[in-house]
Design a protein around this motif. Structure first.
Motif, PDB file in Angstrom:
ATOM      1  N   PHE A  11      27.327  65.165 124.073  1.00 26.96           N
ATOM      2  CA  PHE A  11      26.039  66.111 124.196  1.00 26.96           C
ATOM      3  C   PHE A  11      25.447  66.302 125.445  1.00 26.96           C
ATOM      4  N   SER A  12      25.769  65.249 126.358  1.00 24.48           N
ATOM      5  CA  SER A  12      25.354  65.778 127.799  1.00 24.48           C
ATOM      6  C   SER A  12      26.127  66.549 128.444  1.00 24.48           C
ATOM      7  N   VAL A  13      27.365  66.993 128.007  1.00 31.01           N
ATOM      8  CA  VAL A  13      28.153  67.954 128.835  1.00 31.01           C
ATOM      9  C   VAL A  13      28.474  69.258 127.866  1.00 31.01           C
ATOM     10  N   ALA A  14      27.955  69.045 126.958  1.00 31.07           N
ATOM     11  CA  ALA A  14      28.326  70.272 125.955  1.00 31.07           C
ATOM     12  C   ALA A  14      27.640  71.769 126.233  1.00 31.07           C
ATOM     13  N   SER A  15      26.596  71.728 126.710  1.00 32.00           N
ATOM     14  CA  SER A  15      25.841  73.207 127.211  1.00 32.00           C
ATOM     15  C   SER A  15      26.638  73.440 128.845  1.00 32.00           C
ATOM     16  N   TYR A  16      26.935  72.573 129.725  1.00 29.45           N
ATOM     17  CA  TYR A  16      27.913  72.873 130.672  1.00 29.45           C
ATOM     18  C   TYR A  16      29.385  73.351 130.448  1.00 29.45           C
ATOM     19  N   ALA A  17      29.674  72.805 129.494  1.00 28.09           N
ATOM     20  CA  ALA A  17      31.167  73.148 129.121  1.00 28.09           C
ATOM     21  C   ALA A  17      31.008  74.470 128.575  1.00 28.09           C
ATOM     22  N   ALA A  18      30.214  74.744 127.563  1.00 30.01           N
ATOM     23  CA  ALA A  18      29.995  76.131 127.064  1.00 30.01           C
ATOM     24  C   ALA A  18      29.793  77.192 127.954  1.00 30.01           C
ATOM     25  N   LYS A  19      28.662  76.855 128.923  1.00 28.81           N
ATOM     26  CA  LYS A  19      28.579  77.994 130.086  1.00 28.81           C
ATOM     27  C   LYS A  19      29.769  78.508 130.928  1.00 28.81           C
ATOM     28  N   ASN A  20      30.641  77.292 131.085  1.00 30.70           N
ATOM     29  CA  ASN A  20      31.639  77.558 131.913  1.00 30.70           C
ATOM     30  C   ASN A  20      32.943  77.809 131.354  1.00 30.70           C
ATOM     31  N   GLY A  21      32.865  77.764 129.824  1.00 36.33           N
ATOM     32  CA  GLY A  21      34.051  77.923 129.100  1.00 36.33           C
ATOM     33  C   GLY A  21      35.337  77.120 129.125  1.00 36.33           C
ATOM     34  N   TYR A  22      34.705  75.805 129.212  1.00 35.97           N
ATOM     35  CA  TYR A  22      35.704  74.732 129.560  1.00 35.97           C
ATOM     36  C   TYR A  22      35.773  74.066 128.064  1.00 35.97           C
ATOM     37  N   PRO A  23      37.015  73.598 127.684  1.00 39.04           N
ATOM     38  CA  PRO A  23      37.048  72.727 126.628  1.00 39.04           C
ATOM     39  C   PRO A  23      36.552  71.449 126.682  1.00 39.04           C
ATOM     40  N   ILE A  24      36.318  70.703 125.460  1.00 42.20           N
ATOM     41  CA  ILE A  24      36.051  69.319 125.592  1.00 42.20           C
ATOM     42  C   ILE A  24      36.987  68.743 124.768  1.00 42.20           C
ATOM     43  N   PHE A  25      37.721  67.829 125.294  1.00 43.24           N
ATOM     44  CA  PHE A  25      38.967  66.948 124.410  1.00 43.24           C
ATOM     45  C   PHE A  25      38.264  65.562 124.159  1.00 43.24           C
ATOM     46  N   MET A  26      38.608  64.905 123.043  1.00 46.16           N
ATOM     47  CA  MET A  26      38.272  63.759 122.488  1.00 46.16           C
ATOM     48  C   MET A  26      39.562  62.948 122.728  1.00 46.16           C
ATOM     49  N   THR A  27      39.176  61.545 123.050  1.00 46.91           N
ATOM     50  CA  THR A  27      39.939  60.624 123.043  1.00 46.91           C
ATOM     51  C   THR A  27      39.558  59.051 122.506  1.00 46.91           C
ATOM     52  N   ARG A  28      40.273  58.255 122.311  1.00 50.37           N
ATOM     53  CA  ARG A  28      39.782  56.795 122.130  1.00 50.37           C
ATOM     54  C   ARG A  28      39.458  56.058 123.443  1.00 50.37           C
ATOM     55  N   GLN A  29      38.722  55.068 123.214  1.00 48.93           N
ATOM     56  CA  GLN A  29      38.300  54.146 124.354  1.00 48.93           C
ATOM     57  C   GLN A  29      39.514  53.683 125.025  1.00 48.93           C
ATOM     58  N   ASP A  30      40.492  53.176 124.260  1.00 49.03           N
ATOM     59  CA  ASP A  30      41.445  52.333 124.622  1.00 49.03           C
ATOM     60  C   ASP A  30      43.006  53.067 124.420  1.00 49.03           C
ATOM     61  N   SER A  31      43.162  54.160 123.854  1.00 46.79           N
ATOM     62  CA  SER A  31      44.319  54.899 123.857  1.00 46.79           C
ATOM     63  C   SER A  31      44.160  56.245 123.666  1.00 46.79           C
TER      64      SER A  31
END
Length: 88
Positions: A11-31
């Motif tokens: 939520f903190s980065v979503a608008s920044y990423a959208a504005k710049n056309g950056y993808p948001i990739f998800m991972t797990r904490q330990d893998s």
């Protein structure tokens, strides 16, 4: 890249990423899922959001990208403030 089970950083980065056309990739904490690894291989740089409790140093070290940056704080509020002040 963010922890896929804790959405505060997303939520903190979503608008920044959208504005710049950056993808948001998800991972797990330990893998890192193999799908995430394959998807980020083509990028020169990756920014990991959250401290080690969100994305471990082990996952960070597995990143194949030449430029790796971590933006995090002692808690989700510090991380959100750091993201707000981040510019590329």
């Amino acid at each position: 890249m963010v922890d896929g089970k804790k959405f505060a950083d997303v939520f903190s980065v979503a608008s920044y990423a959208a504005k710049n056309g950056y993808p948001i990739f998800m991972t797990r904490q330990d893998s890192m899922p193999s799908e995430t690894y394959q998807a980020i291989k083509g990028y020169r740089e990756v920014v990991v959001l959250g401290g080690q409790s969100a994305v471990s140093s082990n996952v960070f070290s597995q990143l194949p990208n030449k430029q790796k940056t971590r933006i995090g704080g002692v808690n989700r509020y510090d991380t959100a403030a750091a993201i707000a002040g981040f510019s590329d």
